[in-house]
Motif scaffolding. Structure first.
Motif, mmCIF file in Angstrom:
data_model
loop_
_atom_site.group_PDB
_atom_site.id
_atom_site.type_symbol
_atom_site.label_atom_id
_atom_site.label_comp_id
_atom_site.label_asym_id
_atom_site.label_seq_id
_atom_site.Cartn_x
_atom_site.Cartn_y
_atom_site.Cartn_z
ATOM 1 N N ASP A 185 0.979 -1.257 -0.170
ATOM 2 C CA ASP A 185 -0.236 0.065 0.053
ATOM 3 C C ASP A 185 0.994 1.139 -0.078
ATOM 4 O OD1 ASP A 185 -2.206 1.710 0.397
ATOM 5 O OD2 ASP A 185 -2.526 1.045 2.372
ATOM 6 N N ALA A 186 0.603 2.295 -0.773
ATOM 7 C CA ALA A 186 1.657 3.310 -0.865
ATOM 8 C C ALA A 186 0.930 4.760 -0.846
ATOM 9 C CB ALA A 186 2.328 3.199 -2.187
ATOM 10 N N GLY A 187 1.408 5.584 -0.324
ATOM 11 C CA GLY A 187 1.034 7.067 -0.220
ATOM 12 C C GLY A 187 2.021 7.831 -1.009
ATOM 13 N N TYR A 188 1.882 9.053 -1.234
ATOM 14 C CA TYR A 188 2.808 10.123 -1.860
ATOM 15 C C TYR A 188 2.564 11.399 -1.313
ATOM 16 C CZ TYR A 188 5.628 12.526 -5.369
ATOM 17 O OH TYR A 188 6.514 13.380 -5.694
ATOM 18 N N THR A 212 -7.059 0.188 1.812
ATOM 19 C CA THR A 212 -6.066 1.219 2.229
ATOM 20 C C THR A 212 -6.945 2.521 2.811
ATOM 21 O OG1 THR A 212 -4.419 2.421 1.271
ATOM 22 C CG2 THR A 212 -6.050 2.035 -0.301
ATOM 23 N N THR A 213 -6.682 2.927 3.540
ATOM 24 C CA THR A 213 -7.347 4.261 3.922
ATOM 25 C C THR A 213 -6.310 5.447 4.152
ATOM 26 O OG1 THR A 213 -6.880 4.043 6.483
ATOM 27 C CG2 THR A 213 -8.984 3.058 5.145
ATOM 28 N N PHE A 214 -6.819 6.636 3.848
ATOM 29 C CA PHE A 214 -5.777 7.840 4.116
ATOM 30 C C PHE A 214 -6.372 8.781 4.876
ATOM 31 C CE2 PHE A 214 -4.501 12.162 3.163
ATOM 32 C CZ PHE A 214 -3.289 12.202 3.515
ATOM 33 N N SER A 215 -5.822 9.467 5.654
ATOM 34 C CA SER A 215 -6.133 10.770 6.343
ATOM 35 C C SER A 215 -4.629 11.552 6.834
ATOM 36 C CB SER A 215 -7.207 10.678 7.476
ATOM 37 O OG SER A 215 -6.372 10.270 8.758
ATOM 38 N N THR A 216 -4.632 12.849 7.029
ATOM 39 C CA THR A 216 -3.505 13.434 7.460
ATOM 40 C C THR A 216 -3.118 13.126 8.929
ATOM 41 O OG1 THR A 216 -4.624 15.091 8.257
ATOM 42 C CG2 THR A 216 -3.911 15.405 5.696
ATOM 43 N N ASN A 224 -3.755 9.967 10.449
ATOM 44 C CA ASN A 224 -3.539 8.543 10.520
ATOM 45 C C ASN A 224 -2.560 8.089 9.361
ATOM 46 O OD1 ASN A 224 -4.773 7.953 12.755
ATOM 47 N ND2 ASN A 224 -6.484 7.719 11.577
ATOM 48 N N GLY A 225 -2.416 8.868 8.286
ATOM 49 C CA GLY A 225 -1.338 8.475 7.206
ATOM 50 C C GLY A 225 -2.128 7.300 6.219
ATOM 51 N N VAL A 226 -1.412 6.709 5.802
ATOM 52 C CA VAL A 226 -2.055 5.394 4.874
ATOM 53 C C VAL A 226 -1.759 4.367 5.803
ATOM 54 C CG1 VAL A 226 -1.174 4.028 2.986
ATOM 55 C CG2 VAL A 226 -0.891 6.410 2.788
ATOM 56 N N ARG A 227 -3.096 3.543 5.830
ATOM 57 C CA ARG A 227 -3.276 2.318 6.825
ATOM 58 C C ARG A 227 -3.628 1.293 5.547
ATOM 59 N NH1 ARG A 227 -6.416 3.760 12.067
ATOM 60 N NH2 ARG A 227 -4.751 4.770 13.175
ATOM 61 N N SER A 249 -7.824 -7.045 9.123
ATOM 62 C CA SER A 249 -6.849 -6.666 10.496
ATOM 63 C C SER A 249 -6.063 -5.404 9.720
ATOM 64 C CB SER A 249 -6.172 -7.844 10.744
ATOM 65 O OG SER A 249 -6.979 -8.662 11.281
ATOM 66 N N LEU A 250 -5.628 -4.510 10.760
ATOM 67 C CA LEU A 250 -4.718 -3.563 10.454
ATOM 68 C C LEU A 250 -3.411 -4.049 10.335
ATOM 69 C CD1 LEU A 250 -3.932 -0.661 9.883
ATOM 70 C CD2 LEU A 250 -4.095 -0.316 12.517
ATOM 71 N N ILE A 251 -2.720 -4.017 9.385
ATOM 72 C CA ILE A 251 -1.452 -4.577 9.131
ATOM 73 C C ILE A 251 -0.236 -3.465 9.811
ATOM 74 C CG2 ILE A 251 0.307 -5.282 7.722
ATOM 75 C CD1 ILE A 251 -2.104 -7.326 8.315
ATOM 76 N N SER A 252 -0.243 -2.246 9.312
ATOM 77 C CA SER A 252 0.634 -1.183 9.489
ATOM 78 C C SER A 252 0.029 0.228 8.981
ATOM 79 C CB SER A 252 1.943 -1.416 9.077
ATOM 80 O OG SER A 252 2.849 -0.541 9.761
#
Length: 175
Positions: free
Chosen positions: A71-74, A96-100, A102-105, A111-114
């Motif tokens: 999973d990636a963010g930029y 994959t989720t994103f917020s400022t 929590n970042g990329v999850r 299950s939440l991996i990282s």
């Protein structure tokens, strides 16, 4: 259990018209079921500013050379969250989720991996195109993802204009 399965083999599905993915720091989530039929890496979800995959672009979800889900963010630099290796011929739920905040999850099978922890999202500033199964072009920010055609099946693809909660993800992964 899984209905209306779409198979992608040297093809891709392109979806156009996603302004939230082109807006810096706007929260979002992507959820899908995936079944690999090959151990070759591959792109699951590619986002680009141009319909042909060119211009600003990045692979959001894909596989590493070792078969791990990535999973990636930029935020001006590439941020990876590397998950477990995903077996072939087994249905796996990926979110994959994103917020400022929590970042990329990365969630696998509910299950939440990282996560990347707090981060910004440097978006294209344009209405974006989502391409499933193929990055369309090379040279985009691919991170640990081996860019290329994904061989397997997709189902239940959803894009949300918010960060899903852990409870939301659990519900999606356990229909």
């Amino acid at each position: 259990m899984i209905e209306d399965i779409l198979k992608y083999h040297q093809n891709e599905l392109m979806l156009y018209g996603f302004p939230i993915l082109g807006t810096s720091n706007h929260p979002f989530s992507i959820s899908l079921w995936v079944q690999r039929t090959s151990t070759v890496g591959g792109t699951l979800v590619h986002v680009s500013a141009q319909f042909n995959g060119a211009g600003w672009g990045t692979d959001f979800i894909g596989f590493s050379s070792g078969g791990q889900i990535v999973d990636a963010g930029y935020d001006g630099t590439v941020k990876n969250v590397v998950g477990p290796a995903v077996s072939t011929n087994v249905w796996t739920h990926v979110t994959t989720t994103f917020s400022t905040t929590n970042g990329v999850r990365l969630y696998v099978n509910g299950s939440l991996i990282s996560s990347t922890c707090t981060m910004a999202y440097s978006a294209s500033g344009a209405v974006n195109t989502l391409t499933l199964s193929n990055p369309r072009v090379t040279g985009c920010a691919t991170k640990s993802i081996v860019p290329g055609t994904f061989y397997g099946y997709f189902d239940g693809f959803h894009l949300y204009s918010r960060e899903l909660s852990a409870a939301d993800v659990t519900t999606l992964a356990n229909p």
